[in-house]
Every structure is written in structure tokens, then in C-alpha cells.
Write a protein that holds these residues in place. Structure first.
Motif, PDB file in Angstrom:
ATOM      1  N   LEU A   1      -3.684  14.776  -5.748  1.00 36.62           N
ATOM      2  CA  LEU A   1      -3.049  14.080  -4.426  1.00 36.62           C
ATOM      3  C   LEU A   1      -3.388  12.645  -4.250  1.00 36.62           C
ATOM      4  N   ARG A   2      -4.552  12.413  -4.234  1.00 32.70           N
ATOM      5  CA  ARG A   2      -5.107  10.960  -4.107  1.00 32.70           C
ATOM      6  C   ARG A   2      -4.484  10.215  -5.266  1.00 32.70           C
ATOM      7  N   ARG A   3      -4.279  10.531  -6.543  1.00 34.54           N
ATOM      8  CA  ARG A   3      -3.503   9.911  -7.544  1.00 34.54           C
ATOM      9  C   ARG A   3      -2.176   9.721  -6.967  1.00 34.54           C
ATOM     10  N   GLU A   4      -1.380  10.653  -6.325  1.00 39.25           N
ATOM     11  CA  GLU A   4       0.049  10.296  -6.027  1.00 39.25           C
ATOM     12  C   GLU A   4      -0.126   9.325  -4.737  1.00 39.25           C
ATOM     13  N   ALA A   5      -1.017   9.215  -3.884  1.00 36.99           N
ATOM     14  CA  ALA A   5      -1.339   8.253  -2.942  1.00 36.99           C
ATOM     15  C   ALA A   5      -1.203   6.930  -3.202  1.00 36.99           C
ATOM     16  N   HIS A   6      -1.989   6.697  -4.418  1.00 40.47           N
ATOM     17  CA  HIS A   6      -2.132   5.302  -4.915  1.00 40.47           C
ATOM     18  C   HIS A   6      -0.859   4.927  -5.390  1.00 40.47           C
ATOM     19  N   ARG A   7       0.008   5.937  -6.166  1.00 43.35           N
ATOM     20  CA  ARG A   7       1.095   5.823  -6.537  1.00 43.35           C
ATOM     21  C   ARG A   7       2.146   5.656  -5.680  1.00 43.35           C
ATOM     22  N   ALA A   8       2.197   6.329  -4.473  1.00 40.93           N
ATOM     23  CA  ALA A   8       3.223   5.971  -3.571  1.00 40.93           C
ATOM     24  C   ALA A   8       3.042   4.592  -3.022  1.00 40.93           C
ATOM     25  N   TRP A   9       1.685   4.192  -2.834  1.00 38.48           N
ATOM     26  CA  TRP A   9       1.328   2.784  -2.219  1.00 38.48           C
ATOM     27  C   TRP A   9       1.904   1.731  -3.119  1.00 38.48           C
ATOM     28  N   SER A  10       2.056   2.020  -4.493  1.00 41.52           N
ATOM     29  CA  SER A  10       2.513   1.029  -5.313  1.00 41.52           C
ATOM     30  C   SER A  10       4.250   0.663  -5.307  1.00 41.52           C
ATOM     31  N   GLN A  11       4.712   1.817  -4.654  1.00 41.92           N
ATOM     32  CA  GLN A  11       6.151   1.884  -4.335  1.00 41.92           C
ATOM     33  C   GLN A  11       6.613   1.344  -3.139  1.00 41.92           C
ATOM     34  N   LEU A  12       5.778   0.687  -2.189  1.00 39.84           N
ATOM     35  CA  LEU A  12       6.175   0.224  -1.087  1.00 39.84           C
ATOM     36  C   LEU A  12       6.775  -1.081  -0.889  1.00 39.84           C
ATOM     37  N   GLY A  13       6.497  -1.703  -1.947  1.00 43.51           N
ATOM     38  CA  GLY A  13       7.009  -3.276  -2.158  1.00 43.51           C
ATOM     39  C   GLY A  13       5.983  -4.195  -1.569  1.00 43.51           C
ATOM     40  N   PRO A  14       6.155  -5.458  -1.817  1.00 46.73           N
ATOM     41  CA  PRO A  14       5.042  -6.447  -1.666  1.00 46.73           C
ATOM     42  C   PRO A  14       4.934  -6.566  -0.124  1.00 46.73           C
ATOM     43  N   ASP A  15       5.947  -6.493   0.737  1.00 44.23           N
ATOM     44  CA  ASP A  15       5.965  -6.808   2.294  1.00 44.23           C
ATOM     45  C   ASP A  15       4.990  -5.734   2.708  1.00 44.23           C
ATOM     46  N   ARG A  16       4.984  -4.558   2.298  1.00 44.83           N
ATOM     47  CA  ARG A  16       4.034  -3.501   2.727  1.00 44.83           C
ATOM     48  C   ARG A  16       2.844  -3.746   2.328  1.00 44.83           C
ATOM     49  N   ARG A  17       2.570  -4.318   1.121  1.00 44.72           N
ATOM     50  CA  ARG A  17       1.272  -4.321   0.284  1.00 44.72           C
ATOM     51  C   ARG A  17       0.544  -5.416   0.885  1.00 44.72           C
ATOM     52  N   ARG A  18       0.998  -6.097   2.112  1.00 45.50           N
ATOM     53  CA  ARG A  18      -0.167  -7.225   2.572  1.00 45.50           C
ATOM     54  C   ARG A  18      -1.297  -6.550   3.151  1.00 45.50           C
ATOM     55  N   ARG A  19      -1.174  -5.204   3.627  1.00 37.78           N
ATOM     56  CA  ARG A  19      -2.412  -4.535   3.692  1.00 37.78           C
ATOM     57  C   ARG A  19      -3.001  -3.985   2.618  1.00 37.78           C
ATOM     58  N   ARG A  20      -4.172  -3.440   2.486  1.00 37.26           N
ATOM     59  CA  ARG A  20      -4.771  -3.097   1.412  1.00 37.26           C
ATOM     60  C   ARG A  20      -5.132  -1.645   1.459  1.00 37.26           C
ATOM     61  N   ILE A  21      -5.233  -0.761   0.285  1.00 38.48           N
ATOM     62  CA  ILE A  21      -5.483   0.422   0.228  1.00 38.48           C
ATOM     63  C   ILE A  21      -6.844   0.684  -0.333  1.00 38.48           C
ATOM     64  N   HIS A  22      -7.759   1.648   0.045  1.00 40.34           N
ATOM     65  CA  HIS A  22      -9.071   2.098  -0.661  1.00 40.34           C
ATOM     66  C   HIS A  22      -9.107   3.387  -0.590  1.00 40.34           C
ATOM     67  N   GLU A  23     -10.250   3.689  -1.247  1.00 43.25           N
ATOM     68  CA  GLU A  23     -10.768   5.089  -1.501  1.00 43.25           C
ATOM     69  C   GLU A  23     -12.164   5.260  -0.764  1.00 43.25           C
TER      70      GLU A  23
END
Length: 324
Positions: A180-202
Motif C-alpha cells: 500500500l505504501r508503494r501504491e501511495a508513492h505511485r499515486a503521488w507520481s500521477q498527480l502532475g507537476p502542479d500538485r507535486r510542488r509539495r513533497r511526499i516522505h515516509e
């Protein structure tokens, strides 16, 4: 609507699940995913399809306590989510130990979800950032926790074991599902550059009972113990969810940064040259308050909404459960 005794918690959870099942619209009677919305994140409910939709106040559900915290609406909502039309149940607001509820009541919904046939739970929360690399608005996928209250004996599985749900001595080294954690990171990569101005961590979540925010010394202690974020929820729910055999994905939204600096000493100042107002401003710097937490949650809620929706879509596609 009545206290829950550990000896009959299985019966109570089934009674509540049956109560809900009788009222859910036919297409929603077999939800697959439960989502718990943390402080200020109740707008996740807006990601559900408008029809069919079911909502009920907590006070109308047998054995559910009532949430009393600002930013927690106190409703259970069911509907289809995402492009995969996945039937989901959302808790728009959660219960906290500091409100005066027993841990049995705080964690009771997880047992109800199990009795409804749900196999995956996604928990979100607002948390204080302890890791200096984290910024307000960042999202943290939780991969471990520090249950300080549990280590001190305030534990949701204390008392007679509910054997119908799980074993007496529960291992938690696998509490946070790696897939599920792997899927969360994959999902994050699908959000697009405008959404990924924020960062994701573990990172590691430290659970404290609240309701006070942590002192400077407590923040430094938690950081030295390995915690990346700190909050007043989620861990008891995760423990019981795992006891029930549910798969767990948990994510924190960093809504404030904890004050790690020890602060000034009384003899650091020429007190006769520093006004009371100036001293007060020094001590207030970085101080957390609930209104700011709600505001930060509101600004980042769209990102969290989209991330959760992508996670559910990806999980459903992988499970071959896409519905037309």
C-alpha cells in the motif's frame, strides 16, 4: 448509545455493522475501503460520486461516540470513489482519547469496518513536523510508529482479548502495509507537476494522548527517539485495524512544524531592557494552535483528496474490481 464491554465487543461491532448494512443503498452494501478523515480533511468526502450517497450522523449509530473537535464533522458517509467506482465508507471526523472516550470506543469503528467486510483502511491525520526536512503542506506516508501511551499501558488491546477478531499477542512490525505504501508513492507520481510542488516522505509517527501540544523538550525527545511527525490519533486505530486483519495505509499532512529549539533562558536577557510584550513574542514564535492546523489542512486538502482517490483507483485496478 451505551458503553462497550470488551467481553462483547464482537457482538456490538456486528450489531452496528448490521444496522448500517440495513440502511446502505444496495450498491453500497459491500464497501471495500474505509477512509478516516483527520482534522480539516473532511473535504475528502467531496471526492465521492453524488449518487448513490449515504450519510448518517455518529449520534445515530449504535455504540458510536460523538466527535467534539473542530474540523471533525461527525458523519459516516458511503459512496463510490474514483474512476473505478469503488464502494467506500468515510469517517468525516474521528474520535480521540483526550475527548474522554475509552480506547475501546475510539477504535470501535475499525471493528465495525471488519464486520462490514472491508479489507483496507486508509487513515489520514494532521500532524506536527518534527523532522527539520519537512515543511508545512508536505505529506508523510507513515511506515512505523511510536506508541508512547501504549508503552505506558494505555493500550487499545488491554483487557480480555477479542479472539473473534485476532490473536492475543499481536506483532506490529508489519503494521504499515508495504504494498500500500508503494501504491501511495505511485499515486503521488500521477498527480502532475502542479500538485507535486509539495513533497511526499515516509516517516515515523509518534502518538501522544493530547490535548496539549508538546513542549519544546518533548519535541526534542520525540525527535531523538526517531519520530518524524507527532499527533494525537491514528495509532490506536491502526493497532485495532491490524488486530482485525485489515490492511493499513496511513498518511499525515504536516500542518505545523514543532518547536525543537530549547528557547531562551530567563538570564539570557537584560530584563530591564526587554518589554513584556517582546518576551511574549519570543516565546510565541512557532507555537502551534488548532486554528492554524485547520487552515493548513484546508489549503492542502485538494492534494490529499487527489492522492487518496488515485490510491483507491490503483488498488481497485490491481485487484480487478473495476466496475462500469
Amino acid at each position: 448509545m451505551g458503553e462497550i464491554a470488551p467481553a462483547n465487543i464482537y457482538l456490538k461491532a456486528n450489531e452496528t455493522a448490521q444496522f448500517l448494512r440495513e440502511r446502505l443503498p444496495e450498491p453500497l452494501k459491500s464497501p471495500r475501503v474505509a477512509i478516516v478523515c483527520g482534522s480539516g480533511l473532511g473535504s475528502l468526502v467531496q471526492t465521492l460520486h453524488p449518487e448513490p450517497l449515504f450519510a448518517i450522523d455518529y449520534h445515530s449509530i449504535p455504540y458510536f461516540p460523538i466527535s467534539t473537535v473542530a474540523g471533525h464533522a461527525g458523519q459516516l458517509v458511503a459512496g463510490f470513489l474514483g474512476n473505478t467506482n469503488t464502494p467506500c465508507v468515510l469517517m468525516v471526523g474521528r474520535f480521540h482519547f483526550y475527548e474522554g472516550h475509552s480506547l475501546e470506543k475510539v477504535t470501535f469503528p475499525a471493528r465495525v469496518f471488519k464486520c462490514l467486510g472491508i479489507d483496507t483502511i486508509i487513515l489520514t491525520n494532521a500532524a506536527g513536523g518534527l523532522n527539520p526536512d519537512y515543511a508545512v503542506g508536505d505529506i508523510v506516508v507513515i511506515n512505523d510508529h511510536l506508541n508512547l501511551a501504549g508503552l505506558a499501558g494505555v493500550h487499545p488491546l488491554r483487557g480480555p482479548n477479542a479472539d473473534e477478531f485476532g490473536i492475543r499477542f499481536l506483532p506490529l512490525s508489519d503494521a504499515y502495509d508495504l504494498e500500500l505504501r508503494r501504491e501511495a508513492h505511485r499515486a503521488w507520481s500521477q498527480l502532475g507537476p502542479d500538485r507535486r510542488r509539495r513533497r511526499i516522505h515516509e516517516g515515523v509517527y509518534a502518538y501522544v494522548c493530547g490535548p496539549t501540544y508538546e513542549t519544546r523538550a518533548e519535541c526534542r525527545m520525540l525527535r531523538r527517539l526517531g519520530a518524524d511527525v507527532v499527533g494525537m490519533s491514528t495509532v490506536p486505530e491502526i493497532v485495532v485495524a491490524r488486530h482485525c486483519g485489515l490492511r493499513v495505509l496511513a498518511m499525515s499532512l504536516v500542518t505545523n512544524t514543532a518547536v525543537l529549539d530549547p528557547g531562551p533562558r530567563g538570564d539570557d536577557f537584560h530584563l530591564d531592557e526587554t518589554s513584556s510584550e517582546e518576551l511574549h513574542k519570543v516565546m510565541e514564535k512557532g507555537m502551534a494552535n488548532h486554528e492554524e492546523v485547520i487552515e493548513a489542512s484546508h489549503h492542502a486538502s485538494l492534494v490529499m483528496q487527489e492522492l487518496v482517490r488515485h490510491c483507491v483507483d490503483d488498488l481497485s485496478i490491481k485487484a480487478g474490481e473495476v466496475k462500469g
